[in-house]
Structures are given as C-alpha cells and as structure tokens.
Scaffold this motif. Structure first.
Motif, PDB file in Angstrom:
ATOM      1  N   LEU A  33       0.826  -1.203   0.000  1.00 44.49           N
ATOM      2  CA  LEU A  33       0.000   0.000   0.000  1.00 44.49           C
ATOM      3  C   LEU A  33       0.860   1.253   0.000  1.00 44.49           C
ATOM      4  CD1 LEU A  33      -2.939   1.145   0.276  1.00 44.49           C
ATOM      5  CD2 LEU A  33      -2.416   1.380   2.702  1.00 44.49           C
ATOM      6  N   ALA A  34       1.935   1.251   0.784  1.00 42.48           N
ATOM      7  CA  ALA A  34       2.785   2.432   0.870  1.00 42.48           C
ATOM      8  C   ALA A  34       3.405   2.781  -0.482  1.00 42.48           C
ATOM      9  CB  ALA A  34       3.884   2.217   1.913  1.00 42.48           C
ATOM     10  N   VAL A  35       3.853   1.767  -1.233  1.00 44.94           N
ATOM     11  CA  VAL A  35       4.421   2.023  -2.560  1.00 44.94           C
ATOM     12  C   VAL A  35       3.374   2.631  -3.484  1.00 44.94           C
ATOM     13  CG1 VAL A  35       5.346   0.924  -4.633  1.00 44.94           C
ATOM     14  CG2 VAL A  35       6.245   0.299  -2.392  1.00 44.94           C
ATOM     15  N   SER A  36       2.151   2.098  -3.450  1.00 42.46           N
ATOM     16  CA  SER A  36       1.080   2.641  -4.290  1.00 42.46           C
ATOM     17  C   SER A  36       0.803   4.099  -3.951  1.00 42.46           C
ATOM     18  CB  SER A  36      -0.198   1.801  -4.115  1.00 42.46           C
ATOM     19  OG  SER A  36       0.009   0.471  -4.529  1.00 42.46           O
ATOM     20  N   LEU A  37       0.735   4.405  -2.660  1.00 42.81           N
ATOM     21  CA  LEU A  37       0.480   5.785  -2.238  1.00 42.81           C
ATOM     22  C   LEU A  37       1.630   6.705  -2.633  1.00 42.81           C
ATOM     23  CD1 LEU A  37      -0.981   5.152   1.337  1.00 42.81           C
ATOM     24  CD2 LEU A  37      -2.246   5.854  -0.708  1.00 42.81           C
ATOM     25  N   GLN A  38       2.861   6.222  -2.493  1.00 44.86           N
ATOM     26  CA  GLN A  38       4.014   7.060  -2.822  1.00 44.86           C
ATOM     27  C   GLN A  38       4.095   7.324  -4.321  1.00 44.86           C
ATOM     28  OE1 GLN A  38       7.744   5.613  -1.320  1.00 44.86           O
ATOM     29  NE2 GLN A  38       8.787   7.560  -1.639  1.00 44.86           N
ATOM     30  N   VAL A  39       3.812   6.304  -5.129  1.00 46.37           N
ATOM     31  CA  VAL A  39       3.817   6.511  -6.585  1.00 46.37           C
ATOM     32  C   VAL A  39       2.753   7.536  -6.969  1.00 46.37           C
ATOM     33  CG1 VAL A  39       3.296   5.413  -8.793  1.00 46.37           C
ATOM     34  CG2 VAL A  39       4.809   4.275  -7.177  1.00 46.37           C
ATOM     35  N   TYR A  40       1.590   7.446  -6.350  1.00 41.77           N
ATOM     36  CA  TYR A  40       0.526   8.411  -6.683  1.00 41.77           C
ATOM     37  C   TYR A  40       0.890   9.818  -6.209  1.00 41.77           C
ATOM     38  CZ  TYR A  40      -4.067  10.409  -7.412  1.00 41.77           C
ATOM     39  OH  TYR A  40      -5.101  11.191  -7.853  1.00 41.77           O
ATOM     40  N   GLY A 153      -2.407 -11.123   6.004  1.00 38.17           N
ATOM     41  CA  GLY A 153      -1.551 -10.101   5.424  1.00 38.17           C
ATOM     42  C   GLY A 153      -2.296  -9.192   4.472  1.00 38.17           C
ATOM     43  N   THR A 154      -3.217  -9.786   3.674  1.00 36.34           N
ATOM     44  CA  THR A 154      -3.988  -9.002   2.711  1.00 36.34           C
ATOM     45  C   THR A 154      -4.936  -8.032   3.405  1.00 36.34           C
ATOM     46  OG1 THR A 154      -3.895 -10.827   1.134  1.00 36.34           O
ATOM     47  CG2 THR A 154      -5.583  -9.159   0.763  1.00 36.34           C
ATOM     48  N   LEU A 155      -5.520  -8.457   4.531  1.00 38.47           N
ATOM     49  CA  LEU A 155      -6.478  -7.611   5.236  1.00 38.47           C
ATOM     50  C   LEU A 155      -5.795  -6.616   6.178  1.00 38.47           C
ATOM     51  CD1 LEU A 155      -9.294 -10.158   6.169  1.00 38.47           C
ATOM     52  CD2 LEU A 155      -9.564  -8.156   4.714  1.00 38.47           C
ATOM     53  N   VAL A 156      -4.917  -7.135   7.022  1.00 38.20           N
ATOM     54  CA  VAL A 156      -4.345  -6.318   8.088  1.00 38.20           C
ATOM     55  C   VAL A 156      -3.212  -5.427   7.579  1.00 38.20           C
ATOM     56  CG1 VAL A 156      -3.169  -6.382  10.320  1.00 38.20           C
ATOM     57  CG2 VAL A 156      -4.983  -8.035   9.808  1.00 38.20           C
ATOM     58  N   GLY A 157      -2.365  -5.971   6.677  1.00 42.58           N
ATOM     59  CA  GLY A 157      -1.220  -5.202   6.199  1.00 42.58           C
ATOM     60  C   GLY A 157      -1.574  -3.852   5.603  1.00 42.58           C
ATOM     61  N   PRO A 158      -2.486  -3.798   4.595  1.00 41.24           N
ATOM     62  CA  PRO A 158      -2.831  -2.492   4.025  1.00 41.24           C
ATOM     63  C   PRO A 158      -3.478  -1.543   5.030  1.00 41.24           C
ATOM     64  CG  PRO A 158      -3.442  -4.262   2.532  1.00 41.24           C
ATOM     65  CD  PRO A 158      -3.035  -4.918   3.809  1.00 41.24           C
ATOM     66  N   MET A 159      -4.294  -2.078   5.944  1.00 42.38           N
ATOM     67  CA  MET A 159      -4.909  -1.203   6.948  1.00 42.38           C
ATOM     68  C   MET A 159      -3.849  -0.572   7.839  1.00 42.38           C
ATOM     69  SD  MET A 159      -8.479  -3.006   8.141  1.00 42.38           S
ATOM     70  CE  MET A 159      -7.726  -4.531   8.698  1.00 42.38           C
ATOM     71  N   LEU A 160      -2.909  -1.389   8.328  1.00 38.94           N
ATOM     72  CA  LEU A 160      -1.830  -0.849   9.147  1.00 38.94           C
ATOM     73  C   LEU A 160      -0.941   0.088   8.328  1.00 38.94           C
ATOM     74  CD1 LEU A 160      -0.691  -3.970  11.224  1.00 38.94           C
ATOM     75  CD2 LEU A 160      -2.032  -2.013  12.006  1.00 38.94           C
ATOM     76  N   GLY A 161      -0.715  -0.281   7.054  1.00 33.52           N
ATOM     77  CA  GLY A 161       0.096   0.569   6.198  1.00 33.52           C
ATOM     78  C   GLY A 161      -0.497   1.956   6.037  1.00 33.52           C
ATOM     79  N   LEU A 163      -2.489   3.494   8.131  1.00 37.20           N
ATOM     80  CA  LEU A 163      -2.369   4.217   9.399  1.00 37.20           C
ATOM     81  C   LEU A 163      -0.946   4.704   9.621  1.00 37.20           C
ATOM     82  CD1 LEU A 163      -4.538   1.934  11.729  1.00 37.20           C
ATOM     83  CD2 LEU A 163      -5.146   4.172  10.808  1.00 37.20           C
ATOM     84  N   VAL A 164       0.036   3.830   9.383  1.00 32.30           N
ATOM     85  CA  VAL A 164       1.431   4.200   9.626  1.00 32.30           C
ATOM     86  C   VAL A 164       1.875   5.309   8.679  1.00 32.30           C
ATOM     87  CG1 VAL A 164       3.816   3.362   9.524  1.00 32.30           C
ATOM     88  CG2 VAL A 164       2.044   1.952  10.576  1.00 32.30           C
ATOM     89  N   VAL A 165       1.515   5.208   7.398  1.00 28.45           N
ATOM     90  CA  VAL A 165       1.874   6.261   6.446  1.00 28.45           C
ATOM     91  C   VAL A 165       1.208   7.572   6.831  1.00 28.45           C
ATOM     92  CG1 VAL A 165       1.627   7.032   4.052  1.00 28.45           C
ATOM     93  CG2 VAL A 165       2.345   4.690   4.532  1.00 28.45           C
ATOM     94  N   GLY A 166      -0.060   7.497   7.242  1.00 30.85           N
ATOM     95  CA  GLY A 166      -0.773   8.719   7.624  1.00 30.85           C
ATOM     96  C   GLY A 166      -0.173   9.396   8.843  1.00 30.85           C
ATOM     97  N   TRP A 167       0.310   8.607   9.795  1.00 32.09           N
ATOM     98  CA  TRP A 167       0.845   9.186  11.028  1.00 32.09           C
ATOM     99  C   TRP A 167       2.327   9.527  10.947  1.00 32.09           C
ATOM    100  CZ3 TRP A 167      -1.811   4.959  14.517  1.00 32.09           C
ATOM    101  CH2 TRP A 167      -3.148   5.302  14.689  1.00 32.09           C
ATOM    102  N   TRP A 168       3.132   8.642  10.359  1.00 33.04           N
ATOM    103  CA  TRP A 168       4.586   8.812  10.417  1.00 33.04           C
ATOM    104  C   TRP A 168       5.279   8.826   9.062  1.00 33.04           C
ATOM    105  CZ3 TRP A 168       2.679   4.748  13.882  1.00 33.04           C
ATOM    106  CH2 TRP A 168       2.464   5.211  15.174  1.00 33.04           C
ATOM    107  N   GLY A 169       4.556   8.574   7.974  1.00 29.56           N
ATOM    108  CA  GLY A 169       5.157   8.671   6.652  1.00 29.56           C
ATOM    109  C   GLY A 169       5.635   7.336   6.101  1.00 29.56           C
ATOM    110  N   TYR A 170       6.120   7.392   4.865  1.00 32.28           N
ATOM    111  CA  TYR A 170       6.533   6.176   4.159  1.00 32.28           C
ATOM    112  C   TYR A 170       7.729   5.507   4.821  1.00 32.28           C
ATOM    113  CZ  TYR A 170       3.616   8.277   0.566  1.00 32.28           C
ATOM    114  OH  TYR A 170       2.565   8.841  -0.102  1.00 32.28           O
ATOM    115  N   ARG A 171       8.632   6.310   5.335  1.00 34.79           N
ATOM    116  CA  ARG A 171       9.836   5.744   5.946  1.00 34.79           C
ATOM    117  C   ARG A 171       9.472   4.776   7.071  1.00 34.79           C
ATOM    118  NH1 ARG A 171      13.851  10.177   8.099  1.00 34.79           N
ATOM    119  NH2 ARG A 171      11.783  11.018   8.518  1.00 34.79           N
ATOM    120  N   ALA A 172       8.484   5.108   7.873  1.00 38.17           N
ATOM    121  CA  ALA A 172       8.087   4.249   8.983  1.00 38.17           C
ATOM    122  C   ALA A 172       7.490   2.937   8.480  1.00 38.17           C
ATOM    123  CB  ALA A 172       7.083   4.978   9.869  1.00 38.17           C
TER     124      ALA A 172
END
Length: 408
Positions: A33-40, A153-161, A163-172
C-alpha cells in the motif's frame, strides 16, 4: 470446526516458519500500500500506480517457473534463506529511498520487480519444504493455516500501512516491513538442510522446467488442480468490476468498493479459521470440484443482488469456498508429487495464481463493456459452474482421488 493447530504443536520448524511468514506477510501488505500511495503522490497518475502490478507480474511468471526448477536442484533451505535475504535488503532500500526523499518512481518500480523475483524464487522452495516437515495427514491443516497467513496479510497489512503512512510517513512503513522480515529470516535459518530427495542411484543433475511440464502433462489429477482453479479465476473473477458495481448497483462510493474488495478476503480468513473439518475429508478431488463450483455459484448470485449486505455475504461465501479449494489443491500438489518435482510444480502454481486473476480481470472488463456488468458477473459465475462440471465429467478419476492413496 476451528482450525487444526496440530502442525504448530508437533513441528517447531513449521511453527517458526508459519509465524515468520505471517509477520512478514503483514509487513509486505504495508509496503504494497505504501508504494502505491508514494507513486501516486509523486505522479498524480492512476496509470502510474497500475504499472506497479505490471512490474511485479512478469518477474512472478518468469522466476516462478525457473525458481521452481532451482528448488528441485539446490538445498531448499539455503535457496529460501538467500531469496528471503534479498527481500529484506530490498525493504531496506525502500527505507533509504524514503529517507533521502528521492522523488522518482523508477527506483520504486525496480524494487517492486526485484521483490517479486525474490518471492517467486522463495515460494516454491518454502512450499516444497512443508511436506518434509509434516506427515501427510497434517498437510490440509498446514495449508489452511497458510491460507490464514496470506489473508491476514492481505487484510491487516494495508490497513496498518495506511495508518502508519498517515501518522509517520513512508519511511516508517518501510522500516516496519524490514523489521518484520527478520522473523522470516530467522525461521528459515533454523531449518535443517533440505536437498531434494531423488531416486536411489540418481545423480544430483539439473532440474529442467521442460521436464516438470512434461511430468505435469502425464498426471491428470495434478493437471485438474490447475484447470479447476483457472475456471474460477478466469471465468468468475469480478474484482475489476467492483468500482462500477459499487456505484451502479449499490449507489455507493470508494468506501463501498473497499467493502467489496475486503469481503472475499474476510470470507477466506473465516474459511481458514473454521477449517478443522478439512482434515477429515479423504476425497480431495471431489472437494475441489464442489468448492470451485460453490465459488462460481456464489459469484453468480452476487451478480443478482442489489442490497449491499447481501452482496457482501455472497462474496464472503465465495472467499470461503476459495480457501477450501486452495487447501485441497495445495495438499494434492504436496502429497502426490515426488519430492524431486515439488519445486517445479509449485512454480507452475505461482504462475497460475499470478496470471489467472489478471486474465480474469481482462475477461470481466471486456464482457462488461461489450454487454453489461450483470452478464460479466452472473454469466461468468454460471460459466464457471458449467466448466467445472464438464471437467469433472471428462476426468472422472479426479473426483475419486483418495488422500490415503494419492495418485498424481
């Protein structure tokens, strides 16, 4: 009815491998999810985001086949360790890219392609080892537990991704993925050496992809595991139509699309949680036919629903049926295949799993544009049921496949 945890209790090696894979799958879901968001964020282009899937598809197909051949030649434990280390290093590369603030998409595309290549090499090696770690009667339970790993992984990973990107960014998000990969590395490192077993007197030799395909061509029961899966994934795979269906059928929006995407995964997870009964089934071929037909029937009924809760219910039922099919198909590939061929057959499995849904997206989108979404979804579900029935009639021996006497 609950998932059989016997493989986790009886085999420390399998327990570590399962736990490591579960943790790393969640991390990979975050990264996806983070890669998709960063590319966009960099391009503002949905097409650029779509290229991520293309970058991963070709390595999955190419390295899936040849990775399976390598897994039938070398020590599978060492191969799995090397490929998992490659995935870990690539996760660290993503952290570095995020830290330096490189506003370019090509490094992300390259990393995604290389990660897909590492996964395609790692998966046949890892899957081939399961039958060596556990007795045959525990394989259905082990495959049900593996299905829970991927769906979690399919359900929980993107949801956590998100949240983490929203709070702390792609690096986190990328850092969490790199850290979680250490669990998979540790599990693989603790395994014993696992060279492919060969017939007595046979030299080590080289494993050929062509030999693996020829072997598959002479084993009707194994071929049927792939044919039935293609019926479901190519003929009755409505994922590409979810954005249209959400608006036209249910008057919804992007959140509705998200629910439609999550429903089959949730059903698949529940299918794994309540999989305890699968170990008592002996006629695996018949179970596969019924499960794939149930997938097609559930998709067909979904195409007729106009109430969201009912549509989500039938998508969840389809996901549950898919888990059942996957458990028995994987078990047949592990139990009925000689150890020296398991890697190559698992490589073919990766190609089918990677290519089938993408071809299904194309078929569903084409039929929807030429006719209507209803025909694409409901007609595809009915076509799946009919195709599976015809396959069962054409290859009657498949329905009689007995787990106590596995014949490929």
């Amino acid at each position: 009815m609950l998932a059989d945890l016997t493989p986790l209790r009886t085999s420390p090696d399998y327990r570590r491998l399962w736990f490591g894979n579960t943790v790393s799958w969640i991390g990979q879901g975050m990264t996806s999810l983070a890669v998709s968001l960063q590319v966009y964020d960099i391009t503002g282009s949905a097409f650029s985001v779509g290229l991520i899937g293309f970058c991963s598809f070709l390595p999955l197909v190419v390295f899936g086949l040849y990775g399976g051949a390598v897994a039938d030649t070398l020590d599978r434990r060492r191969l799995g360790l090397v490929s998992a280390t490659g995935s870990f290093v690539l996760s660290v590369v993503l952290v570095v890219v995020a830290v330096v603030g490189l506003e370019r998409v090509w490094p992300l595309y390259v990393v995604v392609a290389l990660q897909a290549a590492c996964f395609a090499v790692n998966s046949p090696a890892r899957s081939s080892m399961i039958a060596r770690l556990l007795p045959a009667e525990q394989l259905p339970a082990a495959n049900a537990l593996s299905s829970m790993t991927s769906t979690t992984g399919t359900l929980v990973g993107p949801m956590l991704g998100g949240l983490v990107v929203g709070w702390w960014g792609y690096r986190a998000a990328y850092t969490v993925d790199a850290v979680t990969f250490t669990a998979s590395l540790y599990a693989m490192w603790r395994l014993p050496p696992m060279l492919p077993e060969r017939e007595e007197g046979a030299g080590p030799g080289r494993a050929s992809v062509a030999d693996g395909l020829r072997f598959l061509g002479t084993r009707p029961n194994l071929r049927m595991t792939f044919f039935t899966d293609l019926c479901a994934m190519v003929l009755a795979h409505p994922r590409a139509l979810f954005p249209v269906v959400a608006v036209v059928w249910y008057g919804g929006d992007a959140r509705t699309t998200g629910l439609l995407v999550a429903a089959p995964a949730l059903g698949a997870l529940l299918g794994g949680v309540f999989s305890g009964w699968l170990g008592r089934v002996r006629r695996h071929g018949l179970a596969v036919l019924l499960a794939v037909a149930s997938w097609g029937a559930a998709v067909a009924v979904f195409g007729l629903t106009r109430q969201l809760w009912l549509g989500l219910l039938f998508l969840a039922l389809a996901g549950c049926a898919d888990t059942t099919s996957m458990v028995f198909r994987n078990t047949m590939l592990q139990a009925a295949v000689p150890d020296e061929m398991r890697g190559r057959l698992q490589g073919v499995f990766i190609v089918v799993v990677a290519g089938g849904p993408r071809l299904g997206d194309f078929v569903a989108g084409s039929v929807s544009d030429l006719a209507s979404p209803v025909l694409a979804v409901t007609g595809g579900g009915i076509a799946c049921v009919v195709a599976v029935a015809l396959l069962g009639l054409r290859h009657r021996g498949f329905a009689g496949y007995d787990a106590k006497d596995p014949r490929p």
